[in-house]
Design a protein around this motif. Structure first.
Motif, PDB file in Angstrom:
ATOM      1  N   VAL A   1     -59.830   9.735  45.377  1.00 44.85           N
ATOM      2  CA  VAL A   1     -60.184   9.864  43.963  1.00 44.85           C
ATOM      3  C   VAL A   1     -59.403  11.017  43.334  1.00 44.85           C
ATOM      4  O   VAL A   1     -58.846  10.902  42.246  1.00 44.85           O
ATOM      5  CB  VAL A   1     -61.709  10.083  43.814  1.00 44.85           C
ATOM      6  CG1 VAL A   1     -62.067  10.491  42.409  1.00 44.85           C
ATOM      7  CG2 VAL A   1     -62.448   8.818  44.200  1.00 44.85           C
TER       8      VAL A   1
ATOM      9  N   GLY B   1     -52.349  11.825  40.360  1.00 47.11           N
ATOM     10  CA  GLY B   1     -51.207  10.935  40.205  1.00 47.11           C
ATOM     11  C   GLY B   1     -51.131  10.307  38.828  1.00 47.11           C
ATOM     12  O   GLY B   1     -50.061   9.924  38.364  1.00 47.11           O
ATOM     13  N   MET B   2     -52.287  10.184  38.148  1.00 49.52           N
ATOM     14  CA  MET B   2     -52.282   9.608  36.807  1.00 49.52           C
ATOM     15  C   MET B   2     -52.005  10.647  35.740  1.00 49.52           C
ATOM     16  O   MET B   2     -51.904  10.310  34.570  1.00 49.52           O
ATOM     17  CB  MET B   2     -53.630   8.950  36.520  1.00 49.52           C
ATOM     18  CG  MET B   2     -53.806   7.673  37.294  1.00 49.52           C
ATOM     19  SD  MET B   2     -55.236   6.775  36.716  1.00 49.52           S
ATOM     20  CE  MET B   2     -56.498   7.950  36.951  1.00 49.52           C
TER      21      MET B   2
ATOM     22  N   PHE C   1     -53.895  13.786  35.407  1.00 45.40           N
ATOM     23  CA  PHE C   1     -54.964  14.722  35.062  1.00 45.40           C
ATOM     24  C   PHE C   1     -54.464  16.130  35.386  1.00 45.40           C
ATOM     25  O   PHE C   1     -53.934  16.371  36.465  1.00 45.40           O
ATOM     26  CB  PHE C   1     -56.223  14.461  35.909  1.00 45.40           C
ATOM     27  CG  PHE C   1     -57.080  13.338  35.405  1.00 45.40           C
ATOM     28  CD1 PHE C   1     -56.572  12.060  35.325  1.00 45.40           C
ATOM     29  CD2 PHE C   1     -58.386  13.556  35.013  1.00 45.40           C
ATOM     30  CE1 PHE C   1     -57.358  11.009  34.871  1.00 45.40           C
ATOM     31  CE2 PHE C   1     -59.186  12.528  34.558  1.00 45.40           C
ATOM     32  CZ  PHE C   1     -58.665  11.249  34.476  1.00 45.40           C
TER      33      PHE C   1
ATOM     34  N   TYR D   1     -49.716   4.618  38.635  1.00 42.02           N
ATOM     35  CA  TYR D   1     -49.903   5.041  40.021  1.00 42.02           C
ATOM     36  C   TYR D   1     -51.075   4.279  40.623  1.00 42.02           C
ATOM     37  O   TYR D   1     -52.179   4.310  40.103  1.00 42.02           O
ATOM     38  CB  TYR D   1     -50.151   6.551  40.049  1.00 42.02           C
ATOM     39  CG  TYR D   1     -50.207   7.186  41.424  1.00 42.02           C
ATOM     40  CD1 TYR D   1     -49.155   7.027  42.321  1.00 42.02           C
ATOM     41  CD2 TYR D   1     -51.275   7.975  41.811  1.00 42.02           C
ATOM     42  CE1 TYR D   1     -49.188   7.622  43.565  1.00 42.02           C
ATOM     43  CE2 TYR D   1     -51.316   8.581  43.063  1.00 42.02           C
ATOM     44  CZ  TYR D   1     -50.265   8.400  43.930  1.00 42.02           C
ATOM     45  OH  TYR D   1     -50.298   8.999  45.168  1.00 42.02           O
TER      46      TYR D   1
ATOM     47  N   LEU E   1     -60.769   4.484  42.406  1.00 38.51           N
ATOM     48  CA  LEU E   1     -61.469   4.453  41.111  1.00 38.51           C
ATOM     49  C   LEU E   1     -62.463   5.607  41.054  1.00 38.51           C
ATOM     50  O   LEU E   1     -62.980   6.035  42.080  1.00 38.51           O
ATOM     51  CB  LEU E   1     -62.202   3.120  40.946  1.00 38.51           C
ATOM     52  CG  LEU E   1     -61.322   1.872  40.931  1.00 38.51           C
ATOM     53  CD1 LEU E   1     -62.185   0.628  40.745  1.00 38.51           C
ATOM     54  CD2 LEU E   1     -60.264   1.949  39.842  1.00 38.51           C
TER      55      LEU E   1
ATOM     56  N   ALA F   1     -58.486   5.508  31.475  1.00 44.47           N
ATOM     57  CA  ALA F   1     -58.340   6.940  31.792  1.00 44.47           C
ATOM     58  C   ALA F   1     -57.072   7.541  31.178  1.00 44.47           C
ATOM     59  O   ALA F   1     -57.126   8.570  30.501  1.00 44.47           O
ATOM     60  CB  ALA F   1     -58.351   7.133  33.306  1.00 44.47           C
ATOM     61  N   VAL F   2     -55.932   6.904  31.422  1.00 43.64           N
ATOM     62  CA  VAL F   2     -54.677   7.504  30.946  1.00 43.64           C
ATOM     63  C   VAL F   2     -54.524   7.398  29.420  1.00 43.64           C
ATOM     64  O   VAL F   2     -54.180   8.388  28.776  1.00 43.64           O
ATOM     65  CB  VAL F   2     -53.459   6.910  31.685  1.00 43.64           C
ATOM     66  CG1 VAL F   2     -52.169   7.513  31.164  1.00 43.64           C
ATOM     67  CG2 VAL F   2     -53.584   7.180  33.173  1.00 43.64           C
TER      68      VAL F   2
ATOM     69  N   ARG G   1     -55.616  -0.149  35.616  1.00 40.69           N
ATOM     70  CA  ARG G   1     -55.628   1.258  35.210  1.00 40.69           C
ATOM     71  C   ARG G   1     -54.210   1.832  35.201  1.00 40.69           C
ATOM     72  O   ARG G   1     -53.840   2.602  34.311  1.00 40.69           O
ATOM     73  CB  ARG G   1     -56.524   2.048  36.169  1.00 40.69           C
ATOM     74  CG  ARG G   1     -56.667   3.503  35.816  1.00 40.69           C
ATOM     75  CD  ARG G   1     -57.737   4.167  36.653  1.00 40.69           C
ATOM     76  NE  ARG G   1     -57.326   4.329  38.048  1.00 40.69           N
ATOM     77  CZ  ARG G   1     -57.991   5.067  38.921  1.00 40.69           C
ATOM     78  NH1 ARG G   1     -59.112   5.673  38.581  1.00 40.69           N
ATOM     79  NH2 ARG G   1     -57.567   5.178  40.156  1.00 40.69           N
TER      80      ARG G   1
END
Lengths: 259, 311
Positions: free
Chosen positions: A156, A162-163, A165, B79, B86, B98-99, B147
């Motif tokens: 998580v 990786g996204m 944050f 990614y 998740l 989210a992004v 996502r």
């Protein structure tokens, strides 16, 4: 109309099956009706000229007791959660073992000794009691915070990083919300222990439910001890139910979701 | 699009990637394949700056990743990881968005994008308000892919995304991913240790071992001319011919013909699928149909057997 009344009765019955409301009712009754219990105390402790503590009202004592617990627990939560967060960051990881050892050591110190040591610095009254209680509550809160943050699955955290944050977002939006049930459990532990221990604060001159207990011990009046101790116990159990409800209520997806 | 030049990375004393150079063109479906521990994930994680190399240079869209703010770089790159990752305390819809929310899209933009993604990945809309723990592994990974595509990045990195799924879910998601790639022209970098998966998906691939790049090229060129015994073994030499059949669609060997052969296969299916179906129904020829099921022609076993490899 009939159906409405039936569902109201069903709701009341459901409420009556929960220990929380009963404990609260008992606590309120003990707080406000203790002076009326004089015949009972006379019967329990025959020969006692003044079997009900009257130097302060039990409502006043309970409020003062709750204040000691609340202030010390809030301070401990701020310090404990802060330290727990710090030692799980990249920069603080090397302090994790040390923080854990110091906090554990603090907990092995007897509360009376802490009082004795802080009175010369903080004087008599609520301050040394709050300091001692705070010291006690920090360890379970640090431990719970660290456990909670470390229980966040690595995948998580990896996905969040990786996204894109930022580390701050990972902490506030992922780690702390997921660690919250653990932190709440640690806080519950600390607060319940503190409700019991706060009675010792009266040895340093703080007003609390310990006041009748300590006076009863020194004046060989067991009725006072029973009165103080029973309200401490009811307070601890009622607050514990309150935490249980809060844990249920704050679970993601609401209280009815299967785990 | 993505270029690594003489990149090396060690963890402590253990070298993970050594003197690695690779160029991935825009629009490629590039597969990094190799046994576990060969450094392929490390290469992937260096592309979005989750790991920085000890030596060498990495450029994404012509810019050195070291000069970019890591969060900003990562928000522009999708990614996906193996177990989906998740966020368990967020609903499926919140996870997908989210992004876009990190990028501060407006609520109407988010809602429109969510709609589009639900359509693109055939997500059951009933799942959107559920929590990840209420989903199957295949559903979770489908959401993981949604996502990653949410902010419409031109590059998507995928680290063994389907490795933990059951074979059926895996095949379905592979097909959908290939379709999305073909339609969108995104650059996908995909890590796997599964050679079948690599060959099925890749337009270009690299085989790694022990932190080194052993061979790079199209799947066909690697299958036909493995540079050494390691690559040959990794490809599984005993099923080489079958893997090659996996690369060629049925339509290349289709012949006109309307009669005979009651069993039909889609024109876009691979020759391996066709051969499999022939064995299953004990026939030496099949009808070929388009997506709507209309008969286009036939395919014969003799033609598959006599086919000359050209990739």
């Amino acid at each position: 109309m009939g159906a409405d009344r039936r569902s109201l009765i069903a709701a009341l019955l459901r409420l009556a099956r929960q220990p929380g409301p009963w404990l609260t009712v008992l606590l309120l009754a003990a707080m406000f009706l203790m002076p009326k219990a004089e015949p009972l105390m006379r019967w329990l402790f025959p020969g006692d000229p003044r079997p009900v503590y009257t130097r302060a009202s039990f409502f006043e004592l309970t409020l003062a007791h709750a204040e000691l617990v609340a202030i010390s627990s809030l301070a401990a939560a701020a310090i404990g959660i802060g330290v727990g967060i710090f030692v799980t960051r990249e920069c603080g990881r090397e302090f994790a073992a040390m923080a854990g050892a110091i906090a554990a050591m603090a907990q092995t110190f007897p509360p009376v000794a802490v009082l004795a040591l802080t009175i010369p610095v903080l004087g008599y009254g609520a301050a040394p009691a709050i300091a001692a209680l705070c010291l006690y509550a920090i360890f379970p809160i640090i431990a719970a915070t660290v456990t909670g943050i470390e229980a966040v699955p690595a995948t998580v955290r990896d996905a969040a990083m990786g996204m894109g944050f930022a580390p701050r977002d990972v902490l506030w939006r992922i780690e702390l919300p997921l660690a919250f049930p653990f932190i709440l459990a640690g806080l519950r532990n600390a607060v319940i222990i503190n409700i019991g221990t706060a009675a010792i604060g009266s040895a340093a001159g703080a007003l609390s439910l310990g006041s009748p207990i300590i006076e009863g011990l020194s004046a060989s009046n067991p009725a006072y001890v029973l009165e103080g101790a029973s309200i401490v116990a009811l307070l601890a159990m009622a607050v514990d139910r309150g935490f249980a409800w809060l844990e249920d209520f704050t679970r993601p997806g609401g209280p009815e979701q299967p785990g | 699009m993505i270029e690594l030049r003489n990149v090396s990375k060690s963890f402590g004393a253990v070298p993970a990637v050594a003197d690695f150079s690779l160029k991935i063109e825009s629009g490629a479906f590039f597969v990094l394949a190799g046994p576990s521990g060969c450094g392929k994930s490390t290469v992937l994680r260096m592309i979005n700056a989750l790991i920085f190399p000890d030596k060498g240079q990495i450029e994404v869209r012509g810019q050195d990743v070291r000069t970019m703010e890591p969060e900003k770089l990562r928000r522009g790159i999708g990614y996906v990881i193996q177990s989906a990752g998740l966020f368990p305390h967020w609903t499926v819809a919140d996870n997908i968005l989210a992004v876009p929310r990190l990028l501060k899209w407006s609520p109407p933009e988010c809602a429109a994008r969510l709609d589009a993604l639900v359509g693109l990945l055939r997500v059951d809309p009933a799942l959107l308000n559920r929590y990840p723990r209420q989903l199957s592994g295949g559903q979770q990974q489908r959401i993981g892919v949604a996502r990653a595509l949410a902010a419409d990045p031109d590059i998507v990195l995928m680290d063994e995304p389907f490795a933990a799924l059951d074979p059926v879910s895996r095949l379905v998601l592979q097909d959908e991913l290939r379709g999305i790639h073909a339609r969108s022209g995104k650059t996908i970098v995909f890590v796997t240790h599964d050679m079948d998966e690599a060959v099925r998906l890749a337009t270009g691939m690299a085989v790694m071992n022990g932190g080194l790049l052993i061979q790079a090229g199209s799947p066909a060129s690697i299958l036909l001319a493995p540079v050494d015994d390691f690559v040959r073994d990794f490809l599984g030499a005993e099923s080489l011919q079958l893997r090659l059949l996996d690369l060629v669609p049925v339509r290349t060997l289709m012949k006109p013909g309307k009669k005979g052969a009651t069993e039909t296969i889609a024109a876009g299916a691979s020759l391996k699928n066709a051969l499999n179906l022939m064995l299953a129904c004990r026939r030496s020829s099949l009808g070929v149909a388009d997506e709507s099921g209309a008969r286009l022609g036939e395919i014969h076993l003799n033609d598959i057997v006599a086919r000359r490899d050209g990739g």
